[in-house]
Design an enzyme around this catalytic site. Structure first.
Site, PDB file in Angstrom:
ATOM      1  N   THR A  12      98.826  49.357  39.482  1.00 19.80           N
ATOM      2  CA  THR A  12      99.232  49.926  38.187  1.00 19.80           C
ATOM      3  C   THR A  12      99.539  51.416  38.266  1.00 19.80           C
ATOM      4  O   THR A  12     100.472  51.902  37.629  1.00 19.80           O
ATOM      5  CB  THR A  12      98.075  49.731  37.166  1.00 19.80           C
ATOM      6  OG1 THR A  12      97.902  48.331  36.986  1.00 19.80           O
ATOM      7  CG2 THR A  12      98.355  50.392  35.850  1.00 19.80           C
ATOM      8  N   ASP A  86      92.905  45.054  40.782  1.00 19.00           N
ATOM      9  CA  ASP A  86      92.474  43.652  40.706  1.00 19.00           C
ATOM     10  C   ASP A  86      91.721  43.202  41.959  1.00 19.00           C
ATOM     11  O   ASP A  86      90.718  42.496  41.862  1.00 19.00           O
ATOM     12  CB  ASP A  86      93.677  42.728  40.479  1.00 19.00           C
ATOM     13  CG  ASP A  86      94.226  42.841  39.060  1.00 19.00           C
ATOM     14  OD1 ASP A  86      93.565  43.458  38.211  1.00 19.00           O
ATOM     15  OD2 ASP A  86      95.328  42.293  38.796  1.00 19.00           O
ATOM     16  N   GLN A 267      75.182  34.151  40.810  1.00 21.97           N
ATOM     17  CA  GLN A 267      76.311  34.414  39.909  1.00 21.97           C
ATOM     18  C   GLN A 267      75.932  35.447  38.839  1.00 21.97           C
ATOM     19  O   GLN A 267      76.779  35.858  38.054  1.00 21.97           O
ATOM     20  CB  GLN A 267      76.871  33.137  39.283  1.00 21.97           C
ATOM     21  CG  GLN A 267      75.860  32.099  38.874  1.00 21.97           C
ATOM     22  CD  GLN A 267      76.532  30.836  38.332  1.00 21.97           C
ATOM     23  OE1 GLN A 267      76.844  30.809  37.166  1.00 21.97           O
ATOM     24  NE2 GLN A 267      76.744  29.838  39.162  1.00 21.97           N
TER      25      GLN A 267
HETATM   26  N1  ASP Z   1      97.428  44.123  38.350  1.00 26.74           N
HETATM   27  C1  ASP Z   1      97.205  45.461  38.817  1.00 26.74           C
HETATM   28  C2  ASP Z   1      96.959  45.426  40.309  1.00 26.74           C
HETATM   29  O1  ASP Z   1      95.898  45.072  40.729  1.00 26.74           O
HETATM   30  C3  ASP Z   1      96.057  46.066  38.098  1.00 26.74           C
HETATM   31  C4  ASP Z   1      95.757  47.503  38.450  1.00 26.74           C
HETATM   32  O2  ASP Z   1      96.202  48.071  39.439  1.00 26.74           O
HETATM   33  O3  ASP Z   1      94.983  48.112  37.689  1.00 26.74           O
HETATM   34  O4  ASP Z   1      97.837  45.713  41.069  1.00 26.74           O
END
Ligand code: ASP
Length: 331
Positions: A12, A86, A267
């Protein structure tokens, strides 16, 4: 003067709005990073050819990161890896176990909001990551996020809304960034052995199986028995408890007989597996499952990935899985 190498893999932080939604834009982040240029800090940026949303991560990207870092290891004082949030904790775990003998900082970071957003958290995350990468005593893989520096093999993504996206539920932070940077050096790892980095075996078949009441344990047992797995993590209840389901226990015994480890984790978001705390923890252990203590699922998979990639097997593999290699678990 510190020389830092920045590896930009995607995420992101370097994305911009496209007709399809947020997506990585080549060249954008290296341009924005120039804002960090200052006397005493020199950095080079390697932008990966294929910038990814880290949800698309595969072991191939781990080897790309390892190759980029290992080939330039001796040219830099520290490394920053810009990565999507992620799967950042999985990559941090793999790097922590694969970079054997690491004696320099490797700091991963990213952001919840892209740098092009006016309220982006990316600027402070990058600033903290660069500062951590300049620490000559930091001999480990860490994640800099929302004013914390966390051990890479302990960190988890725990929030998708707040800027505090990461924490390490079973370990104190390595640093806290406020007006001053509070370096908790007493918690930092010492270098361990010769520099001897690993490449990752890309075709290992590993799984994390979560028990759920009802059919969950039999389904997990079937996957363990018939799934052709090289190793598995079993997310049991509480301090490592599970129903004494014969299908589950057969699956664990079948994996164990093939020399393929099954690690029991909890968990619950924090705390550890403790065999014998409850009678309900004993059948798993008797079938051959290994207690993973307070390993996170990400670190457990990374540890399996690295040890199996290194060709460790048999009793040696079982021994190394249940004791800390790089501060990833408490026993
Ligand atoms: N979907 C994005 C990724 O993992 C989320 C992020 O970077 O915050 O690339």
């Amino acid at each position: 003067m510190s020389r830092i190498l920045v590896l930009y893999t995607g995420g992101t932080i370097g994305m911009d709005h496209t007709p399809e939604g947020l997506a990585p834009v080549p060249g954008l982040l290296p341009r924005l990073l120039q804002r960090f240029a200052r006397p005493g800090l020199e950095f080079d940026i390697v932008e990966f050819e294929q910038l990814i949303d880290s949800s698309a991560l595969t072991p191939r990207q781990w080897n790309q990161i390892l190759d980029a870092l290992v080939s330039r290891y001796h040219d830099y004082d520290g490394f920053v890896v810009i990565h999507g949030t992620d799967t950042m904790a999985y990559t941090a775990g793999v790097l922590a176990f694969a970079l054997r003998g690491l004696a320099k900082p490797v700091v991963l970071t990213g952001a919840q909001l892209p740098l092009v957003h006016p309220r982006s958290d990316g600027w402070s995350n990058l600033a903290d990551a660069l500062e951590a990468a300049c620490q000559p005593d930091l001999n480990e893989v860490a994640i800099a996020f929302d004013r914390l520096l966390l051990r890479g093999s302990r960190a988890r993504k725990l929030d998708v809304e707040r800027f505090a996206g990461f924490n390490s539920p079973n370990a104190e932070p390595l640093a806290e960034f406020a007006i001053h940077a509070h370096w908790r050096k007493e918690r930092w790892l010492k270098p361990d052995g010769e520099w001897n980095p690993l490449r990752i075996e890309e075709n290992l078949k590993l799984a994390a199986l979560m028990l759920t009441p009802g059919h969950g344990s039999a389904l997990a047992g079937q996957v363990l028995r018939d799934g052709g797995l090289d190793g598995a993590v079993l997310l049991a209840y509480g301090s490592g408890n599970a129903p004494a389901d014969p299908v589950l226990l057969d699956g664990i015994a079948a994996m164990t007989a093939r020399g393929c480890p099954v690690l029991t984790l909890t968990q619950a978001p924090s705390g550890a597996v403790e065999v014998g705390a409850y009678a309900a923890s004993q059948p798993l252990a008797r079938a051959g499952a290994l207690p993973g203590a307070d390993l996170t699922p990400e670190a457990a998979l990374a540890k399996l990935q690295a040890l199996l990639s290194a060709g460790v097997s048999g009793d040696e593999l079982r021994k190394r899985l249940v004791r800390p290699l790089r501060g990833e678990m408490t026993v």
